[in-house]
Design an enzyme around this catalytic site. Sequence first.
Site, mmCIF file in Angstrom:
data_model
loop_
_atom_site.group_PDB
_atom_site.id
_atom_site.type_symbol
_atom_site.label_atom_id
_atom_site.label_comp_id
_atom_site.label_asym_id
_atom_site.label_seq_id
_atom_site.Cartn_x
_atom_site.Cartn_y
_atom_site.Cartn_z
ATOM 1 N N HIS A 103 90.973 77.362 68.592
ATOM 2 C CA HIS A 103 90.593 78.717 69.002
ATOM 3 C C HIS A 103 90.265 79.584 67.773
ATOM 4 C CE1 HIS A 103 90.827 82.229 71.784
ATOM 5 N NE2 HIS A 103 91.171 82.857 70.679
ATOM 6 N N GLU A 104 91.184 79.634 66.830
ATOM 7 C CA GLU A 104 90.962 80.482 65.646
ATOM 8 C C GLU A 104 89.812 79.951 64.803
ATOM 9 O OE1 GLU A 104 92.306 83.268 65.874
ATOM 10 O OE2 GLU A 104 93.843 82.743 67.352
ATOM 11 N N HIS A 107 86.627 81.525 65.961
ATOM 12 C CA HIS A 107 86.458 82.852 65.349
ATOM 13 C C HIS A 107 85.987 82.709 63.891
ATOM 14 C CE1 HIS A 107 88.029 85.398 68.527
ATOM 15 N NE2 HIS A 107 89.193 84.753 68.581
ATOM 16 N N GLU A 153 85.161 86.511 70.916
ATOM 17 C CA GLU A 153 85.997 85.674 71.775
ATOM 18 C C GLU A 153 85.166 84.552 72.398
ATOM 19 O OE1 GLU A 153 89.123 86.307 71.583
ATOM 20 O OE2 GLU A 153 89.978 85.014 73.139
#
Lengths: 512, 512
Positions: free
Chosen positions: B262-263, B266, B301
Site C-alpha cells: 500500500h505505502e 503512494h 489513494e
Amino acid sequence: MSYSELIHRVAEINDVLNALSVLTWDARTQMPPAGAETRGYQLATLTDIARRLILSRELKQALEAAEREASGEPPDSIRARTLQQVREAVEVLSRIPEALMGRIAALKSTAQAAWGQARAANDFSRFRPYLEQMLELNRQLAEAIGYAEHPYDALLLQYEPGMTARGLKALLDELKSATLPMVQAIAEKEPPRWDFLTRDYPEDLQRGFALGLAQQFGYDLSRGRLDTSLHPFEISFTRQDVRITTRYRRDYLPMGLFGVLHETGHALYEQGVSPKLTRSALSTDFLGLYAVGGASFGAHESQSRLWENLVGRSLAFWRVQFPALRATFPTQLQDVDAEGFYRAVNRVTPSLIRVEADELTYNFHILLRVELELALLEGSLAVRDLPEAWNAKMRAYLGLEVPSDTLGVLQDIHWSTGYFGSFPTYTLGNLMSAQFFAAAREQVEGLEADLAQGRYTPLLQWLQNNIYQHGRRFTPQELLVRSTGSPLTLQPYLAYLREKYGALYGLGPQGA
Amino acid sequence: MSYSELIHRVAEINDVLNALSVLTWDARTQMPPAGAETRGYQLATLTDIARRLILSRELKQALEAAEREASGEPPDSIRARTLQQVREAVEVLSRIPEALMGRIAALKSTAQAAWGQARAANDFSRFRPYLEQMLELNRQLAEAIGYAEHPYDALLLQYEPGMTARGLKALLDELKSATLPMVQAIAEKEPPRWDFLTRDYPEDLQRGFALGLAQQFGYDLSRGRLDTSLHPFEISFTRQDVRITTRYRRDYLPMGLFGVLHETGHALYEQGVSPKLTRSALSTDFLGLYAVGGASFGAHESQSRLWENLVGRSLAFWRVQFPALRATFPTQLQDVDAEGFYRAVNRVTPSLIRVEADELTYNFHILLRVELELALLEGSLAVRDLPEAWNAKMRAYLGLEVPSDTLGVLQDIHWSTGYFGSFPTYTLGNLMSAQFFAAAREQVEGLEADLAQGRYTPLLQWLQNNIYQHGRRFTPQELLVRSTGSPLTLQPYLAYLREKYGALYGLGPQGA
C-alpha cells in the site's frame, strides 16, 4: 510586554534552528543517498530564514523596546544576558553582507567536493584554488565582523567568544614548551602492550557496553539515542532530544568505545541545560545560527574531553569497569587486566592523523593547525607553501615524515567547509576540562571515592550546577572564574598530564 | 523576470514544507519520547512560517507581476498551472482568519489527547465536548473558505479539489446499492481457509520479502527507505527522498505485507513526479501546507490501492510470487498453494474496524463516516447522538452490533485532528484505482501477460506517463479524462469487484 514579545520571536527562531539540526542529523544518519541535493536546499533555506528573522525589523523593534525596559536589571541576569546575546547576534550578523554569506555558502559545497577529490587523489593542487578563495573570504569575513587587534579575533568570536589571537598564542606556546619534552621523553620508552585492542569485537556488543557506560554517566535515553555515522557527533534539538552517534571498528575497540564516551560528554552538557532556558537565546547560538546550548565550542569540548579522558581513560575508571568489559569480551580480553587495559588505551604514539592521536600528542596537531591558520591569515604563509609548512611542523613537533598530502594537509574537512578559527577550541577544551575537573575534586567531598566505585552522579551534579544548567548565559571565562576561582590557566592541565603520564612512563617531576 | 522571482519564492516555501515533513517522519519513527513537546513547537513554527511566506506582500507582488506577464499562456501549461495553484492558495489561505487557524491548532492537541483517553476508557462523553468544538470550528472554516452549495464542499477542497457533496452523495449512493447485495450474498457463503495467515512469521523475514516486492514494483531505495511506525505512512521530501513505514504482526502476515504494498503505491507516485517539478507549486500542496506531489488525496489513494489490491491481491500476482513467499516461510505455508493464499487474503468478513476491513466492506466504513459527517455539518445530527447513529449504520450496512464506542465511533483519530472531509478520499481512491487500471489494461499491449510473469515496469511506465509525472499540474478529473477518456465513473470499479468476488464466492452476474 516588549520583553515577552521579544521572547516569543526568539523562541520561533530557536524552533527554526532546532529544525535545522533535525535535518542535519537525518542527513548524516538516515537519509537515502539521492536525497542530498534537495536536503541542501532545505538547509540553506532554513538558515536563511533564521538569519532574516534575527535581522527583521520586528525583532529589532522588540529588542530596542525590551532594552529600554530593562535598564537597572542586574548585568548577569537571564534577562540582561538574553538581551545581550540577541543584540550581539543582530549587530554582528548585520555587519556581514548577504553577498559575502552567499559566496561563502556557495564555495563551501564546491570546496568540500574539491577537497574530497584532492584527498582521494593525494593532490593538494586540486584543492589549492578553493582554499585560496576560502582564505580570502575568511579575511573579508573578519573585516566585516571587525576586530581590535588581529583578524583571527573576529573569526574566534564565532567559536570562542572572548578569546583572542594574542591570548591563544601565549597559551599554546606555553603548552608547547611544557609538553614537548614529555612527548620526546616518552618516545624513548618501551611502549605498553596493546595487541588485544585489535582483536575481533562484534559491533552490537561494543554498542551495548558503550551505551551502558553512557547511561551510567547520566545520559538519559528518554531524551536521546545513539546511532552510527561516518563521523561521530552530538546534536541537540532542545534539551529534550539530544542525540549522539559513533562509528565502530570491529578490529579496534577504542574507536567506538571512546567515541561514545566523548559524545556522551557533549550530550550531558546539552541535556543539563536548565529547562527555563529552552527555546531561549541562552540555549542556542544565535550568532552562529546553530542550536547549541553550551557556552562555546571550547566549553563544549571541555565536557566531551572530561568524560572521555579525565573520567573514561583513568585508572580508577577501568578498575571498576574492566570486569564488565571482560565479561562482555571474555576471549578477546582473557590475557589482560584492568591496569594493562588502562595502559593500552593511554599509550602515547606520535602519529600523522589528528583524530587518531592520543591525549598528549593531540595538542600538537592543533598547535600546528593554529600556527598555520594564523600565518595564512597574516599573509606570512602562502597557500601554495602550506603542504611544505605542514610537513616541517610535523617533523619538528612529532618527529614524523609526512608521506603524502592525504595523510597530511588534506586530512581534515574543516578548511573546506569554511571553518577558520575552530581548531583551537579542541585544545582550549582540553585545558578547561582539567581546570573544571580539578575544581570538582576540590569542592565535592568524597569525589575520588565515588569515581573509584563507579558513582558518577556527584560529578555530574557539580558540572550541572556549575556549567550545564547555565547554557550560554555565561561566557567560558565567567564559568571558569565562577566555578574554579580562576580564569583559564594551563596549570591544572599540565599537572594532570605530568601526574598521569609521569606514572605511566616513569618520567621525572617535570615530565621529562 | 517576475515569474522567476515567483519561482524562487515558491521553491523556498517548498523547502520549508519539505523540512516540516522531515520533522514529522522523525517524530513518528525516531524521536525519543520526551522530544514530543518541543517538536510540536518546531512543527507549529515552520507551518506558520510557510503560511506567512505564502501570504507575504513579496509573494503577492511577484504573483501579480507574473500573472500580468503570463496572459496568452496555454491554460494547462506548467506556468499557467503554477500561477493558478499559487493564486488559489493565496486566496483561500487569506480568507481563513489567523485566529481561527490558531484555535483549530490549539484544539487539535487537546482533542487528540482527549480522544486517546476516551478511547482507552471506552467513554464517548469524554471526547464529546472536543468533537462539538471541532465541528463548530470546521463549520467556521467552511464559511471562511466559502462554497456554492454545501459547507462540505469547502472542506473537500482541502483534500479533493473539484469534488462536491452533491457529486459525492450520488457516487456513494450508487456504490451502496450496487455492492450491498454482494456483501449480503457473500455472508451466506462458506468462508475460505485462512488459519495459515496467523502462524508465526518472524518480522525480519516479513520485512525482507515485502521490501523485495516493493523493489520489483519499482520503489527506488536510493531515494527511499522502509521503517516501522505505529501507523503506516508514506512521506516525501521531494521525489529524491520518499520514505515509507509499516507495522508488523508476527502472528498475522497480511498486516505488514499489504501495508508495505500500500505505502509503496503512494511512494511510486511521489518518486515518479517529474524532476522538472521539484521544489515547485506543482509538487507540493500549498493550500494544505503539505509536501505532497500527488494531484489529491483521492488520486494518491488510487495508487496505493492499485498496487496493494488490483496488483497485489490478484490471482496472477500470487501465482508468480507465491513460490518465493513459500520459500521464505516454508513451514508456515507448507499446506497451502497460490490459489489458497489468494483466497485467504481476499476473504470478505464484515468487521467493526475500518483499517482491518477487506476491499469490499471497506467502502461501507467510509459511507457510514461520510453520511455522519454530512449530517453533523448540516445540523440534522447532534454530536451527542453520534454513537447511536454510528451503531445503527453498522447494523444496517454490515449487520454488526457495536459492542463498545472504542470499537465504534472512537476508533479513528481523524475527527480529533480536525480532518472533516478526508474520509471520502479513501473510497474515491478505490474508484479511481479501477478506472486507471482498466485504462492501462486497454492501452498497454500485453499488460496481462507482463503482470502474470511478474513484470511490473510496463504498468509503472503507463502510470508514470499518465499520472505520476504530472504531480499536481492536473486535477484528478483532468487526469482521469486525459488518461481514461472519461471523468470519474463507478463502472470499472463495480466491474472489478463483480468479476473478482463473483469468481471467489460463486456469485451471479450482478454479484448477488
